[in-house]
Design a protein around this motif. Structure first.
Motif, PDB file in Angstrom:
ATOM      1  N   VAL A  31     -11.319 -10.923   7.518  1.00  0.00           N
ATOM      2  CA  VAL A  31     -12.083 -10.448   6.716  1.00  0.00           C
ATOM      3  C   VAL A  31     -12.196 -10.595   5.082  1.00  0.00           C
ATOM      4  CG1 VAL A  31     -12.580  -7.870   6.169  1.00  0.00           C
ATOM      5  CG2 VAL A  31     -10.965  -8.670   8.852  1.00  0.00           C
ATOM      6  N   ALA A  32     -13.632 -10.990   4.177  1.00  0.00           N
ATOM      7  CA  ALA A  32     -13.452 -11.156   2.951  1.00  0.00           C
ATOM      8  C   ALA A  32     -14.342 -10.041   2.641  1.00  0.00           C
ATOM      9  CB  ALA A  32     -14.794 -12.184   2.680  1.00  0.00           C
ATOM     10  N   VAL A  33     -13.728  -9.720   1.182  1.00  0.00           N
ATOM     11  CA  VAL A  33     -14.264  -8.008   0.241  1.00  0.00           C
ATOM     12  C   VAL A  33     -14.636  -9.255  -1.293  1.00  0.00           C
ATOM     13  CG1 VAL A  33     -12.805  -6.411   1.787  1.00  0.00           C
ATOM     14  CG2 VAL A  33     -12.128  -7.532   0.209  1.00  0.00           C
ATOM     15  N   VAL A  34     -14.658  -7.536  -2.075  1.00  0.00           N
ATOM     16  CA  VAL A  34     -15.216  -7.876  -3.116  1.00  0.00           C
ATOM     17  C   VAL A  34     -14.097  -7.162  -4.103  1.00  0.00           C
ATOM     18  CG1 VAL A  34     -17.206  -8.457  -2.668  1.00  0.00           C
ATOM     19  CG2 VAL A  34     -16.072  -6.098  -3.600  1.00  0.00           C
ATOM     20  N   LEU A  93      -8.461  -2.619  -3.429  1.00  0.00           N
ATOM     21  CA  LEU A  93      -7.929  -3.726  -1.786  1.00  0.00           C
ATOM     22  C   LEU A  93      -6.720  -2.905  -1.534  1.00  0.00           C
ATOM     23  CD1 LEU A  93      -7.996  -6.582  -0.609  1.00  0.00           C
ATOM     24  CD2 LEU A  93      -7.050  -7.307  -2.732  1.00  0.00           C
ATOM     25  N   GLN A  94      -5.862  -2.482  -2.590  1.00  0.00           N
ATOM     26  CA  GLN A  94      -4.725  -1.544  -2.093  1.00  0.00           C
ATOM     27  C   GLN A  94      -5.246  -0.854  -0.791  1.00  0.00           C
ATOM     28  OE1 GLN A  94      -2.282  -3.135  -1.989  1.00  0.00           O
ATOM     29  NE2 GLN A  94      -2.924  -5.222  -3.468  1.00  0.00           N
ATOM     30  N   ARG A  95      -5.968  -0.035  -1.040  1.00  0.00           N
ATOM     31  CA  ARG A  95      -6.868   0.988  -0.328  1.00  0.00           C
ATOM     32  C   ARG A  95      -7.739   0.453   0.798  1.00  0.00           C
ATOM     33  NH1 ARG A  95      -5.005   6.766   0.294  1.00  0.00           N
ATOM     34  NH2 ARG A  95      -5.944   7.590  -2.166  1.00  0.00           N
ATOM     35  N   PHE A  96      -7.632  -0.527   0.923  1.00  0.00           N
ATOM     36  CA  PHE A  96      -8.535  -1.147   1.973  1.00  0.00           C
ATOM     37  C   PHE A  96      -7.323  -1.838   2.811  1.00  0.00           C
ATOM     38  CE2 PHE A  96     -10.859  -4.787   4.628  1.00  0.00           C
ATOM     39  CZ  PHE A  96     -11.879  -4.190   5.285  1.00  0.00           C
ATOM     40  N   LEU A  97      -6.641  -1.830   2.523  1.00  0.00           N
ATOM     41  CA  LEU A  97      -6.175  -2.711   3.365  1.00  0.00           C
ATOM     42  C   LEU A  97      -4.958  -2.242   4.019  1.00  0.00           C
ATOM     43  CD1 LEU A  97      -4.144  -5.281   0.876  1.00  0.00           C
ATOM     44  CD2 LEU A  97      -5.182  -5.835   3.124  1.00  0.00           C
TER      45      LEU A  97
END
Length: 411
Positions: free
Chosen positions: A28-31, A37-41
């Motif tokens: 999964v690629a994000v910006v 990013l930590q939230r998304f993880l």
């Protein structure tokens, strides 16, 4: 620069997941970086914990467009969460996307944005929305102008992270949408055709002049030069931590930065001002979750899980993100009182428009040092850090845009 599959998987903290031994992770690629990013993880960790396929998250930053367009098929991610809507319709990226079929139904305005121009199934699903027409200030002060043309701030009262080109394009889009909404609507189609006619209209130069006048009044040359080195997060701190400025135009996701560094209940916001008695503009942005063809059914399943509506009584890592601020969705009202009105506006206010620069591809495509972002950065430098007359600098900016469309300069 092309990256290897190994570099893709190891480029950012990867998410180890419990699943069948030897099963390759879903890439999964994000910006995002940092706290986002930590939230998304944490959200992805919840997916992996359900005995689903393991997931590896890669933060591509501004390189995500190069990643999705790259010639090496083995580094194309299985899923991408992209902030620039135009990438869905890029001739190199679009054939690599698995169209969305079935699943939950989203608002018609937002569905239309991810539907191919010639019709057909949607290419992605909205994951995160952004209200880009807010101006933040400390709660004990209020500096809301009556209208756009009366907004002539004193030097040092406005913070702008001009080192980030998207910040300047948000300013331009709000001013243009307030000043000439009918012209705003035509610019995307004109840029798609490579037609400079709409971009050469007088209203564009007039809106750029209004913008240049505001920037000229808001900065001394020394302050303007400093603003060119200031990034988005730093401009928020300028107002709420260091009190070096009074207001900052910033999307809703400024709130977590404010509360992290300045505390709770210190901020308020008003709408970006309208023009001559007209309504305030509403520029919407957001991140789209897209399943790429190489990810197969697992990629489609992940996107559907990621973007599914959460009930009002449901709580998980994603709803925690929404409730704590900095994340708006189509399906859940944020619990933070400062975000309820901005979220409601995105879901149904008449007159909303999508972020223009995020839709552009080709010669005006955004990116620091490229396209429209470059033109606006040069305009800011000319009037805020230099001594150029606002009207002349605005005309020059419009001519650069037209030249870019006609001769390919600035690609």
């Amino acid at each position: 620069m092309p990256i290897s599959r190994r570099a893709f998987l190891l480029g950012v903290p990867a998410l180890a997941a419990t699943a069948c031994a030897g099963q390759p992770p879903l890439r999964v690629a994000v910006v995002w970086s940092g706290a986002e990013l930590q939230r998304f993880l944490r959200v992805v960790d919840a997916y992996a914990a359900g005995s689903r396929r393991p997931v590896s998250v890669y933060s591509a930053g501004d390189n995500i467009s190069a990643l999705l367009r790259g010639p090496a098929e083995n580094v194309i991610p299985d899923v991408a969460v992209i902030p620039r809507l135009g990438l869905l319709f890029d001739p190199l990226v679009s054939p690599r996307i698995q169209p969305r079929v079935g699943g939950h139904v989203q608002d018609a305005f937002w569905r239309g944005l991810v539907t191919p121009y010639e019709g057909g199934p949607e290419l992605g699903t909205w994951f995160k929305l952004a209200n880009k027409s807010l101006v933040w200030h400390r709660k004990d002060e209020r500096h809301a102008p009556a209208n756009l043309t009366s907004w002539m701030p004193r030097p040092g009262t406005v913070a702008i992270g001009a080192a980030d080109g998207w910040v300047l394009s948000d300013w331009f889009e709000n001013v243009l949408l307030a000043y000439a909404p009918e012209v705003y609507d035509g610019l995307f189609a004109a840029a798609t055709r490579g037609d400079p006619e709409w971009w050469g209209r007088n209203e564009v130069a007039e809106a750029l002049t209004v913008l240049a006048l505001i920037w000229r009044e808001a900065f001394t040359p020394d302050q303007g030069r400093r603003a060119l080195t200031l990034q988005f997060h730093d401009s928020i701190l300028d107002v709420f931590r260091y009190r070096g400025a009074d207001v900052v135009a910033a999307p809703d996701f400024a709130l977590p930065v404010i509360e992290r560094y300045a505390g709770k209940d210190v901020a308020r916001h008003f709408s970006f001002p309208g023009h001559a008695g007209g309504p305030p503009p509403l520029v919407a942005g957001g991140d789209v979750a897209v399943a790429m063809r190489g990810g197969g059914q697992d990629a489609l399943d992940f996107v559907e899980w990621l973007t599914r509506p959460r009930g009002s009584d449901e709580h998980d890592a994603l709803t925690d993100w929404v409730d704590e601020g900095g994340f708006l969705t189509l399906d859940r009202e944020p619990s933070h009182p400062l975000l309820r009105e901005p979220a409601l506006a995105l879901r149904g206010r008449e007159g909303r428009r999508y972020d223009l620069s995020d839709r552009l591809i080709g010669r005006l495509e955004g990116g620091d040092g490229r396209g429209l972002w470059r033109v606006l950065t040069e305009l800011f430098g000319d009037v805020a850090a230099g001594t150029a007359a606002p009207a002349g600098a605005a005309q020059a900016a419009r001519e650069k845009i037209v030249t870019s469309l006609t001769k390919g300069i600035g690609r």
